[in-house]
Motif scaffolding. Structure first.
Motif, PDB file in Angstrom:
ATOM      1  N   SER B  25       0.836  -1.205   0.000  1.00  0.00           N
ATOM      2  CA  SER B  25       0.000   0.000   0.000  1.00  0.00           C
ATOM      3  C   SER B  25       0.868   1.251   0.000  1.00  0.00           C
ATOM      4  O   SER B  25       2.021   1.231   0.444  1.00  0.00           O
ATOM      5  CB  SER B  25      -0.909   0.008   1.227  1.00  0.00           C
ATOM      6  N   GLN B  26       0.290   2.331  -0.482  1.00  0.00           N
ATOM      7  CA  GLN B  26       1.003   3.611  -0.483  1.00  0.00           C
ATOM      8  C   GLN B  26       1.361   4.010   0.943  1.00  0.00           C
ATOM      9  O   GLN B  26       2.435   4.551   1.202  1.00  0.00           O
ATOM     10  CB  GLN B  26       0.106   4.675  -1.125  1.00  0.00           C
ATOM     11  N   ASP B  27       0.461   3.709   1.867  1.00  0.00           N
ATOM     12  CA  ASP B  27       0.687   4.047   3.266  1.00  0.00           C
ATOM     13  C   ASP B  27       1.922   3.304   3.822  1.00  0.00           C
ATOM     14  O   ASP B  27       2.772   3.894   4.483  1.00  0.00           O
ATOM     15  CB  ASP B  27      -0.562   3.685   4.081  1.00  0.00           C
ATOM     16  N   LYS B  30       5.066   4.898   2.524  1.00  0.00           N
ATOM     17  CA  LYS B  30       5.374   6.175   3.159  1.00  0.00           C
ATOM     18  C   LYS B  30       5.862   5.981   4.599  1.00  0.00           C
ATOM     19  O   LYS B  30       6.796   6.644   5.045  1.00  0.00           O
ATOM     20  CB  LYS B  30       4.148   7.086   3.127  1.00  0.00           C
ATOM     21  N   GLN B  31       5.219   5.058   5.318  1.00  0.00           N
ATOM     22  CA  GLN B  31       5.577   4.844   6.717  1.00  0.00           C
ATOM     23  C   GLN B  31       6.968   4.226   6.894  1.00  0.00           C
ATOM     24  O   GLN B  31       7.658   4.503   7.847  1.00  0.00           O
ATOM     25  CB  GLN B  31       4.561   3.898   7.381  1.00  0.00           C
ATOM     26  N   ILE B 529       4.379  10.963  -3.669  1.00  0.00           N
ATOM     27  CA  ILE B 529       3.747  10.854  -2.349  1.00  0.00           C
ATOM     28  C   ILE B 529       4.161  12.078  -1.533  1.00  0.00           C
ATOM     29  O   ILE B 529       5.350  12.329  -1.369  1.00  0.00           O
ATOM     30  CB  ILE B 529       4.211   9.575  -1.609  1.00  0.00           C
ATOM     31  N   GLU B 535       7.898  14.529   8.628  1.00  0.00           N
ATOM     32  CA  GLU B 535       7.330  13.188   8.427  1.00  0.00           C
ATOM     33  C   GLU B 535       8.419  12.154   8.189  1.00  0.00           C
ATOM     34  O   GLU B 535       8.367  11.040   8.712  1.00  0.00           O
ATOM     35  CB  GLU B 535       6.363  13.191   7.235  1.00  0.00           C
TER      36      GLU B 535
END
Lengths: 193, 628
Positions: B25-27, B30-31, B529, B535
């Motif tokens: 997943s994109q999440d 990113k995480q 993204i 972040e």
């Protein structure tokens, strides 16, 4: 045969003001194997500026690694009487006599690869996506107009060489002469490699 | 639409041969960014608690970040991970070369191998086709340089990238590394042995897919700037003499590890210095794919060298101190040969070298006997300091486990010391089992804390701690300003975790002059993204803390107090340096432990080094709460 040389990191050589040779000279790219580290950035950049994506398969300059020590890149050397032109069964390739750049007629080329097999330098490939022959066009088809691999090469290893279009010479011989003559040294104190 | 990432994860069950593809997943991207981050999350989720590193259930993970295939300087890197056989904690290692870019072009971000192949195999990722190919009669038993060549010849394609193990990995030597492109190694934490335990000799990649970036125009301008910076003054050291310039610098500071870390100074250091190497041995500098630096200093022995003619290998500082000054070897052709053997047969030059140093001292003190060395005439004088011919032979014996001594030492100095018994553990110079890098910690207080808390065992790359001592930001003799030191290291933990997750080379860490916000911008240009400096920093802390939690979980199963592992070798506290500028220096135990405590607090952990609940929450690690 070899008239002059321009490199992105060296001052331009003084020209004789009475003769302007630039209009009639053909330009090719030659890589100094002493400086080339085999980083493949030229290939990546070439793909990007022509196709907007990174793909070394569709690069018009090719990194060759002679393991384990020597690397070099090679692209179209604008042969006097190009084998690719002769090999093409559809007469799709022509040499632009003014610029020396090999041009592919997009309507004629069917991607058969005859030119690829005929080129002794491995400088032509068939584009993996649109199946047309591709070779170095000195970035003339891009928005930049100037070879971008030269701009991006971190070691300043890619040189634009000018060759006389009127001399019938085997390009292996041309390259041999250029490599024997050597390339300008980087400025003092600047460790490029 | 996400660019950069292909968001593809390949799972291979080697026992059954089943191959599955999943979408990341994109999440998740990113995480955890990629590389080290992906590896850590997969190991936390999927490595069974307390499983042996050679248990087929221990997942072997290979991951790249968002950048491979683009021209972000030094982006063609990959990270491999598994529970480490050497440290029994989180194991991960990073290598460069061409594998990262080829893996991306083949359309893969993450590979997870579980189970064990019924017979030796290699895996060929040929764009979308994935083939598991038996190689018992072809590649198994061969060195990795030959294997790389043979796989390329099998398919007639010199662009194929190969990463794999030599004989040491097959023999489950806990020192085993993974080699690709001859000179590049994922060297640390013994992951070559995990590949070996799964019967996987190599993984090969051929990719022909195009890679898009989200903002091509902006990116190309930014990349040009970064390429120039990466070839500018920020990386001058690596392009000029290379890291071996450290030999004389460190010797002058009294922090060059000498004679199995007995002291920090060697009067013969000049023979193995960067200056000498450059003058006499370097033949060419080459670079990894997409690298403007080209730090690979290829050294060659002379054609008429009486012992080792025409050997070419890539020599850097970490190999020189470990195989050179730690063993008191000042004969450079022997070092070139030793590096070649380590790379080909597949062991980490660093832990390998420190284990050799341990072996020589163990022989001197009578723990290792002449019988154990075997009857090779090269051992006629046993195993003496500086006897390069014997040490070269011992490397082979270790990689092939061909003698009792080689078999013993193949698992590193900690395991060897345990088996030898007595006081042998006192001069086993490792942290969590992994050999100490080329920094004599008795002369570097901040580094002594930084190396001790490194999650994968002794490591200089986890928090750049030595820089604070060398650049005189802190007093390298005292344990003072400990809260400040702790904070500095805690910040560096996150930064290094980001670099290792992206994955880019640490040599380019200095080219992002605006720091994390600039790195986040490049991330956004490539992937599309949205990402900010804060972040990405949080992601770095998240990854580091999750890796810490993995270690704590393993400690709990074994009944070990996690803090007790964040320590130094006995020698550091009890045997001061013998000579040179740091003569008489040692690590003060009380000051050291106070430093460790301050570091924990700076990280938002408690005094035992357990991340606090609120820390886990703010870092997005709620799923860990209650599990440790």
């Amino acid at each position: 045969m070899i008239m002059s040389m321009k490199a992105n990191n060296t001052p331009k050589t003084e020209k004789n003001s009475s003769i302007d040779t630039s209009a009639i000279m053909h330009k090719i790219l030659v890589v100094d194997p002493a400086r080339c580290t085999g980083c493949e950035i030229c290939e990546s950049v070439c793909g990007m500026v022509h196709d907007d994506v990174f793909n070394p398969m569709n690069s018009r300059i090719h990194r060759v690694r002679i393991e384990p020590v020597i690397n070099s890149s090679i692209s179209c050397v604008s042969c006097y009487d190009p084998d690719c032109v002769k090999a093409c069964p559809l007469s799709a390739i022509t040499k632009n006599l003014e610029t020396g750049i090999l041009e592919v007629d997009q309507n004629k080329c069917d991607g058969c690869g005859a030119c690829m097999r005929a080129c002794s330098f491995g400088a032509i490939t068939v584009h993996t996506k649109n199946k047309k022959a591709i070779m170095c066009d000195m970035c003339s088809s891009t928005i930049y107009g100037e070879p971008q691999c030269v701009e991006y090469c971190p070691k300043g290893a890619i040189f634009i060489e000018e060759i006389d279009p009127n001399v019938n010479e085997d390009r292996l011989e041309t390259l041999r002469k250029i490599l024997e003559r050597g390339f300008p040294q980087p400025p003092e104190g600047e460790i490029l490699n | 639409m996400v660019e950069g990432y292909t968001q593809t994860c390949v799972r291979i069950n080697l026992t059954t041969g089943e191959i599955k593809k999943e979408t990341l997943s994109q999440d998740f991207c990113k995480q955890y960014i990629g590389g080290y981050g992906f590896v850590t999350k997969i190991l936390w989720d999927e490595c069974p608690k307390g499983a042996d590193a050679f248990d087929p259930r221990n997942p072997f993970v290979m991951a790249i970040g968002p950048f491979p295939g683009t021209i972000v300087p030094t982006s063609s890197k990959y990270c491999v991970g598994a529970k480490s056989p050497l440290t029994r904690r989180i194991g991960f290692a990073i290598s460069s070369g061409s594998c990262g870019a080829q893996m991306r072009r083949a359309g893969i971000d993450l590979i997870i191998l579980t189970g064990k192949a019924p017979e030796p195999v290699f895996i060929f990722f040929d764009d979308d086709a994935i083939n598991i190919i038996p190689c018992k009669d072809t590649l198994w038993g061969k060195d990795i340089w030959t294997v790389e060549e043979e796989i390329r010849n099998m398919y007639g394609d010199h662009r194929i990238s190969v990463m794999g193990i030599g004989q040491a990995g097959e023999n489950l030597a806990k020192l085993a590394c993974i080699t690709n492109d001859r000179a590049r190694q994922a060297g640390r934490t013994g992951l070559g042995a995990v590949m070996g335990s799964k019967n996987v000799k190599a993984m090969a990649f051929r990719g022909t897919k195009s890679i898009k970036v989200a903002k091509p125009k902006e990116f190309m301008e930014k990349a040009k700037e970064l390429i120039q910076l990466a070839n500018g003054k920020d990386t001058l050291k690596y392009r000029d003499l290379g890291t071996p310039i450290n030999v004389m610098k460190f010797n002058d500071l009294g922090v060059l590890p000498v004679k199995n870390f007995q002291t920090g100074y060697w009067d013969k250091a000049d023979a193995i210095s960067g200056e000498t190497m450059d003058e006499k041995w370097v033949v060419k500098k080459t670079g990894c794919s997409q690298c403007p630096i080209a730090c690979d200093h290829l050294c060659a022995t002379k054609p008429d060298d009486p012992d080792y003619p025409n050997v070419v290998s890539s020599v850097d500082y970490e190999s020189i101190y470990a195989l050179g000054s730690v063993c008191l070897i000042d004969h450079f052709p022997a070092i070139i040969k030793m590096v070649e053997m380590c790379d080909k047969y597949g062991i980490d030059t660093m832990t390998g070298g420190t284990t050799l140093g341990f072996a020589i001292e163990a022989y001197e003190k009578g723990y290792i006997t002449k019988e154990m060395l075997g009857d090779n005439p090269v051992y006629k004088n046993g195993l003496q300091w500086g006897d390069y011919k014997a040490v070269v032979q011992l490397i082979e014996d270790i990689c092939f486990r061909s003698t009792p001594a080689g078999d013993l030492l193949a698992d590193g100095s900690r395991d060897a010391a345990k088996k030898l018994g007595g006081d042998a553990w006192k001069f086993s110079c490792e942290i969590k089992g992994m050999g100490i890098p080329g920094y004599e910690l008795k002369g570097l207080t901040t580094a002594s804390i930084g190396f001790a808390v490194s999650l994968r065992g002794a490591c200089h790359l986890r928090n750049g701690s030595y820089g604070y001592d060398m650049k005189k930001k802190f007093d390298r003799k005292k344990y003072d300003e400990l809260d400040k030191r702790g904070q500095a290291l805690a910040g560096q933990d996150a930064f290094m975790a980001i670099i290792d997750s992206l994955v880019v080379c640490k040599f380019t860490r200095g080219i992002y002059h605006r720091g994390l916000p600039e790195i986040a911008e490049v991330y956004e240009m490539v992937t599309g993204i949205p990402m900010t400096g804060e972040e990405i920093e949080l992601a770095g802390h998240r990854i580091h803390d999750l890796a810490k939690c993995f270690n704590i979980r393993e400690c709990q199963v074994e009944g070990v107090e996690p803090m007790s592992e964040d320590s130094l070798p006995w020698r550091n506290f009890h045997e001061p340096n013998l000579d040179g500028p740091t003569k008489g220096w040692y690590n003060d135990e009380k000051g050291f432990w106070e430093g460790i405590k301050q570091y924990y607090l700076a990280r938002g952990w408690d005094e035992r080094g357990y991340p606090k609940e609120e820390t886990l929450k703010t870092r997005g690690l709620d799923f860990v709460i209650g599990k440790i």
